[in-house]
Design a protein around this motif. Structure first.
Motif, PDB file in Angstrom:
ATOM      1  N   ASP A  21       0.857  -1.177   0.000  1.00 25.73           N
ATOM      2  CA  ASP A  21       0.000   0.000   0.000  1.00 25.73           C
ATOM      3  C   ASP A  21       0.901   1.238   0.000  1.00 25.73           C
ATOM      4  OD1 ASP A  21       0.827   0.629   2.656  1.00 25.73           O
ATOM      5  OD2 ASP A  21      -0.819  -0.536   3.509  1.00 25.73           O
ATOM      6  N   PRO A  22       0.359   2.429  -0.244  1.00 28.99           N
ATOM      7  CA  PRO A  22       1.220   3.615  -0.372  1.00 28.99           C
ATOM      8  C   PRO A  22       2.119   3.869   0.823  1.00 28.99           C
ATOM      9  CG  PRO A  22      -0.931   4.095  -1.284  1.00 28.99           C
ATOM     10  CD  PRO A  22      -1.028   2.734  -0.648  1.00 28.99           C
ATOM     11  N   ARG A  23       1.568   3.724   2.041  1.00 25.16           N
ATOM     12  CA  ARG A  23       2.416   3.990   3.192  1.00 25.16           C
ATOM     13  C   ARG A  23       3.576   2.997   3.260  1.00 25.16           C
ATOM     14  NH1 ARG A  23       1.540   3.485   9.761  1.00 25.16           N
ATOM     15  NH2 ARG A  23       3.643   4.190  10.239  1.00 25.16           N
ATOM     16  N   ALA A  24       3.308   1.713   3.019  1.00 26.98           N
ATOM     17  CA  ALA A  24       4.364   0.703   3.067  1.00 26.98           C
ATOM     18  C   ALA A  24       5.409   0.948   1.977  1.00 26.98           C
ATOM     19  CB  ALA A  24       3.765  -0.689   2.936  1.00 26.98           C
ATOM     20  N   PHE A  25       4.971   1.454   0.831  1.00 26.61           N
ATOM     21  CA  PHE A  25       5.905   1.776  -0.258  1.00 26.61           C
ATOM     22  C   PHE A  25       6.876   2.864   0.196  1.00 26.61           C
ATOM     23  CE2 PHE A  25       7.328   4.093  -3.961  1.00 26.61           C
ATOM     24  CZ  PHE A  25       7.558   3.117  -4.914  1.00 26.61           C
ATOM     25  N   TRP A  26       6.321   3.958   0.747  1.00 28.16           N
ATOM     26  CA  TRP A  26       7.191   5.048   1.207  1.00 28.16           C
ATOM     27  C   TRP A  26       8.085   4.588   2.355  1.00 28.16           C
ATOM     28  CZ3 TRP A  26       7.761   8.425  -2.226  1.00 28.16           C
ATOM     29  CH2 TRP A  26       6.701   8.992  -2.944  1.00 28.16           C
ATOM     30  N   THR A  31      13.381   3.365   4.572  1.00 28.48           N
ATOM     31  CA  THR A  31      14.204   2.554   5.464  1.00 28.48           C
ATOM     32  C   THR A  31      15.202   1.660   4.740  1.00 28.48           C
ATOM     33  OG1 THR A  31      12.492   0.834   5.525  1.00 28.48           O
ATOM     34  CG2 THR A  31      12.422   2.539   7.232  1.00 28.48           C
ATOM     35  N   SER A  32      15.030   1.470   3.437  1.00 30.47           N
ATOM     36  CA  SER A  32      15.948   0.603   2.694  1.00 30.47           C
ATOM     37  C   SER A  32      17.333   1.229   2.602  1.00 30.47           C
ATOM     38  CB  SER A  32      15.410   0.356   1.282  1.00 30.47           C
ATOM     39  OG  SER A  32      16.363  -0.344   0.505  1.00 30.47           O
ATOM     40  N   ARG A  33      18.354   0.411   2.749  1.00 34.20           N
ATOM     41  CA  ARG A  33      19.721   0.920   2.619  1.00 34.20           C
ATOM     42  C   ARG A  33      20.065   1.197   1.162  1.00 34.20           C
ATOM     43  NH1 ARG A  33      24.123  -2.416   5.826  1.00 34.20           N
ATOM     44  NH2 ARG A  33      25.303  -0.568   5.165  1.00 34.20           N
ATOM     45  N   LYS A  34      19.467   0.435   0.245  1.00 34.89           N
ATOM     46  CA  LYS A  34      19.730   0.613  -1.188  1.00 34.89           C
ATOM     47  C   LYS A  34      18.423   0.517  -1.968  1.00 34.89           C
ATOM     48  CE  LYS A  34      24.496  -1.146  -1.378  1.00 34.89           C
ATOM     49  NZ  LYS A  34      25.387  -2.156  -2.016  1.00 34.89           N
ATOM     50  N   PRO A  35      17.638   1.606  -1.982  1.00 28.89           N
ATOM     51  CA  PRO A  35      16.401   1.559  -2.774  1.00 28.89           C
ATOM     52  C   PRO A  35      16.655   1.969  -4.224  1.00 28.89           C
ATOM     53  CG  PRO A  35      16.482   3.588  -1.506  1.00 28.89           C
ATOM     54  CD  PRO A  35      17.749   2.828  -1.179  1.00 28.89           C
ATOM     55  N   GLY A  73      20.036  -4.740  -2.979  1.00 24.34           N
ATOM     56  CA  GLY A  73      19.162  -3.619  -2.693  1.00 24.34           C
ATOM     57  C   GLY A  73      17.721  -3.960  -3.008  1.00 24.34           C
ATOM     58  N   ASP A  74      16.845  -2.996  -2.770  1.00 25.03           N
ATOM     59  CA  ASP A  74      15.408  -3.182  -2.935  1.00 25.03           C
ATOM     60  C   ASP A  74      14.928  -2.456  -4.187  1.00 25.03           C
ATOM     61  OD1 ASP A  74      15.104  -4.641  -0.520  1.00 25.03           O
ATOM     62  OD2 ASP A  74      15.209  -2.761   0.604  1.00 25.03           O
ATOM     63  N   ILE A  75      14.254  -3.186  -5.064  1.00 24.44           N
ATOM     64  CA  ILE A  75      13.696  -2.618  -6.280  1.00 24.44           C
ATOM     65  C   ILE A  75      12.234  -2.243  -6.003  1.00 24.44           C
ATOM     66  CG2 ILE A  75      13.046  -3.079  -8.671  1.00 24.44           C
ATOM     67  CD1 ILE A  75      15.394  -5.046  -8.796  1.00 24.44           C
ATOM     68  N   LEU A  76      11.896  -0.984  -6.276  1.00 23.54           N
ATOM     69  CA  LEU A  76      10.535  -0.491  -6.088  1.00 23.54           C
ATOM     70  C   LEU A  76       9.989  -0.036  -7.439  1.00 23.54           C
ATOM     71  CD1 LEU A  76      11.151   1.574  -2.836  1.00 23.54           C
ATOM     72  CD2 LEU A  76       9.986  -0.623  -3.005  1.00 23.54           C
ATOM     73  N   LEU A  77       8.781  -0.473  -7.755  1.00 26.78           N
ATOM     74  CA  LEU A  77       8.173  -0.184  -9.053  1.00 26.78           C
ATOM     75  C   LEU A  77       6.862   0.555  -8.865  1.00 26.78           C
ATOM     76  CD1 LEU A  77       8.439  -3.798 -10.534  1.00 26.78           C
ATOM     77  CD2 LEU A  77      10.109  -1.965 -10.877  1.00 26.78           C
ATOM     78  N   TYR A  78       6.569   1.466  -9.792  1.00 23.96           N
ATOM     79  CA  TYR A  78       5.228   2.040  -9.871  1.00 23.96           C
ATOM     80  C   TYR A  78       4.924   2.366 -11.330  1.00 23.96           C
ATOM     81  CZ  TYR A  78       7.459   6.694 -10.122  1.00 23.96           C
ATOM     82  OH  TYR A  78       8.217   7.780 -10.486  1.00 23.96           O
ATOM     83  N   GLY A 197      12.214  22.024  25.258  1.00 24.96           N
ATOM     84  CA  GLY A 197      10.857  22.533  25.326  1.00 24.96           C
ATOM     85  C   GLY A 197      10.368  23.179  24.049  1.00 24.96           C
ATOM     86  N   ALA A 198      11.109  23.050  22.972  1.00 26.25           N
ATOM     87  CA  ALA A 198      10.726  23.661  21.697  1.00 26.25           C
ATOM     88  C   ALA A 198      10.047  22.637  20.801  1.00 26.25           C
ATOM     89  CB  ALA A 198      11.961  24.230  21.000  1.00 26.25           C
ATOM     90  N   LEU A 199       9.125  23.115  19.971  1.00 22.93           N
ATOM     91  CA  LEU A 199       8.514  22.250  18.974  1.00 22.93           C
ATOM     92  C   LEU A 199       9.554  21.842  17.944  1.00 22.93           C
ATOM     93  CD1 LEU A 199       5.056  23.856  18.134  1.00 22.93           C
ATOM     94  CD2 LEU A 199       5.429  21.490  18.843  1.00 22.93           C
ATOM     95  N   GLU A 200       9.542  20.570  17.578  1.00 24.29           N
ATOM     96  CA  GLU A 200      10.511  20.077  16.600  1.00 24.29           C
ATOM     97  C   GLU A 200       9.794  19.170  15.609  1.00 24.29           C
ATOM     98  OE1 GLU A 200      14.682  17.471  16.343  1.00 24.29           O
ATOM     99  OE2 GLU A 200      13.582  17.635  18.238  1.00 24.29           O
ATOM    100  N   ILE A 201      10.127  19.328  14.334  1.00 25.33           N
ATOM    101  CA  ILE A 201       9.647  18.425  13.303  1.00 25.33           C
ATOM    102  C   ILE A 201      10.852  17.755  12.673  1.00 25.33           C
ATOM    103  CG2 ILE A 201       9.554  20.295  11.597  1.00 25.33           C
ATOM    104  CD1 ILE A 201       7.236  18.694  10.262  1.00 25.33           C
ATOM    105  N   ARG A 202      10.777  16.447  12.496  1.00 25.74           N
ATOM    106  CA  ARG A 202      11.920  15.698  11.980  1.00 25.74           C
ATOM    107  C   ARG A 202      11.431  14.398  11.354  1.00 25.74           C
ATOM    108  NH1 ARG A 202      14.361  13.472  17.774  1.00 25.74           N
ATOM    109  NH2 ARG A 202      12.820  11.821  18.072  1.00 25.74           N
ATOM    110  N   ASN A 203      12.292  13.835  10.573  1.00 23.74           N
ATOM    111  CA  ASN A 203      12.059  12.489  10.042  1.00 23.74           C
ATOM    112  C   ASN A 203      13.341  11.710  10.304  1.00 23.74           C
ATOM    113  OD1 ASN A 203      11.869  10.174   8.228  1.00 23.74           O
ATOM    114  ND2 ASN A 203      10.111  11.225   7.348  1.00 23.74           N
ATOM    115  N   PRO A 204      13.309  10.729  11.201  1.00 26.14           N
ATOM    116  CA  PRO A 204      14.549  10.061  11.617  1.00 26.14           C
ATOM    117  C   PRO A 204      15.403   9.546  10.471  1.00 26.14           C
ATOM    118  CG  PRO A 204      12.746   9.404  13.043  1.00 26.14           C
ATOM    119  CD  PRO A 204      12.141  10.220  11.940  1.00 26.14           C
ATOM    120  N   SER A 205      14.780   9.146   9.357  1.00 24.93           N
ATOM    121  CA  SER A 205      15.555   8.613   8.241  1.00 24.93           C
ATOM    122  C   SER A 205      15.870   9.656   7.187  1.00 24.93           C
ATOM    123  CB  SER A 205      14.804   7.453   7.573  1.00 24.93           C
ATOM    124  OG  SER A 205      14.574   6.405   8.473  1.00 24.93           O
ATOM    125  N   LEU A 206      15.016  10.684   7.050  1.00 27.15           N
ATOM    126  CA  LEU A 206      15.135  11.595   5.918  1.00 27.15           C
ATOM    127  C   LEU A 206      15.633  12.988   6.286  1.00 27.15           C
ATOM    128  CD1 LEU A 206      11.829  10.689   4.017  1.00 27.15           C
ATOM    129  CD2 LEU A 206      14.068   9.583   3.880  1.00 27.15           C
TER     130      LEU A 206
END
Length: 299
Positions: A21-26, A31-35, A73-78, A197-206
């Protein structure tokens, strides 16, 4: 001549084992080391819009290009949603590939849901306060992309009348939005209150790591997160050979070793990026032996 193993007579291709599904694709891409992402639509559709870092490979050329597929690595198709992804997936399966996944429709990847992002309870309260103070109704997520999979994340509090063409979704009763061209950076994003105490937005992988530590450590972070992902698409790699005073000495390997365009890559790409991010650097120099290696440009 290399021959692939045809498994079609021994086993049956089951597309449900490889469909995401879309979320799993993203998430797989994040998270893939070699997408490796392949866009199976036509050139016109690819030029109009595509996932950052995706390679254009129209389905009519897929089977003849199978020998170029990455074996690690991981091959992703769309695709366009017309069955071309199922055709490509079965070709991969019949030729012995097993680390590939797909979504059938490019458009399905651009409908974010609340599960793509996490907002902590204390951050949600802070966001409501910030929206009230700003007389705003929408939390707009902004990503300054530095590479196909790395960027700087920020937020803005926007009145509904000024929100513009955002992809919208709700989290904890909050209206969040992101521009369509930035949606590939959304899944896995977190909004929280940090230790200060500050608001923070982040993406651990990106998210890009902050440049801190010694100058040498900052150069290494730039190489790891921005420069090497950029040259990797051409099979290259850049290593830190050392530093003297405020000068950086680099070695170029892989496809960059002996490349006839190395001076352009160094002066217009790597050196500019390093100096822009670390102003203390006085110069960037190439110490590569461009005459050695398996296939140098100069011999």
């Amino acid at each position: 001549m290399f021959k692939f193993t045809d498994l079609s007579d021994d086993d049956v291709f089951r597309p449900e084992a490889y469909r995401l599904d879309p979320r799993a694709f993203w998430e797989k891409r994040r998270t893939s080391r070699k997408p490796y992402i392949f866009d199976l639509r036509g050139p016109g559709a690819y030029e109009a819009a595509h996932i950052p870092g995706a390679h254009s490979l129209p389905i009519e050329h897929f089977e003849s290009s199978i020998y170029q597929m990455p074996f690690t690595g991981d091959i992703l198709l769309y695709g366009e949603g017309n069955g071309e992804v199922l055709t490509a997936a079965e070709i991969l399966y019949d030729n012995g590939f097993d680390t590939f996944w797909f979504v059938e429709d490019f458009e399905s990847l651009h409908h974010p849901e609340s599960s793509w992002i996490r907002v902590s309870e204390d951050a949600a309260e802070r966001l409501r306060d910030e929206l009230s103070r700003a007389s705003a109704q929408v939390v707009q997520i902004e990503v300054e992309a530095k590479t196909a999979v790395k960027g700087n994340y920020t937020m803005a509090f926007v009145p509904e009348s000024e929100a513009g063409p955002l992809l919208r979704f709700d989290v904890q009763g909050l209206s969040l939005g992101i521009r369509p061209e930035q949606v590939s950076f959304l899944e896995g994003t977190e909004i929280l209150v940090d230790d200060s105490g500050a608001l923070e937005i982040r993406n651990p992988s990106l998210s890009l790591r902050k440049l801190d530590g010694s100058i040498e450590e900052q150069v290494q972070i730039l190489l790891d997160e921005q420069i090497n992902p950029m040259v990797a698409s051409h099979g290259g790699v850049v290593r830190l050979h050392g530093m003297k005073d405020d000068a950086v000495y680099l070695e170029f390997g892989g496809g960059c070793q002996g490349c006839g365009m190395i001076d352009v890559t160094l002066k217009q790409g790597v050196e500019v990026m390093i100096k822009e991010n670390i102003p203390q650097i006085s110069g960037v120099f190439d110490v590569t032996d461009h005459q050695s290696g398996d296939n140098p440009f100069y011999r």
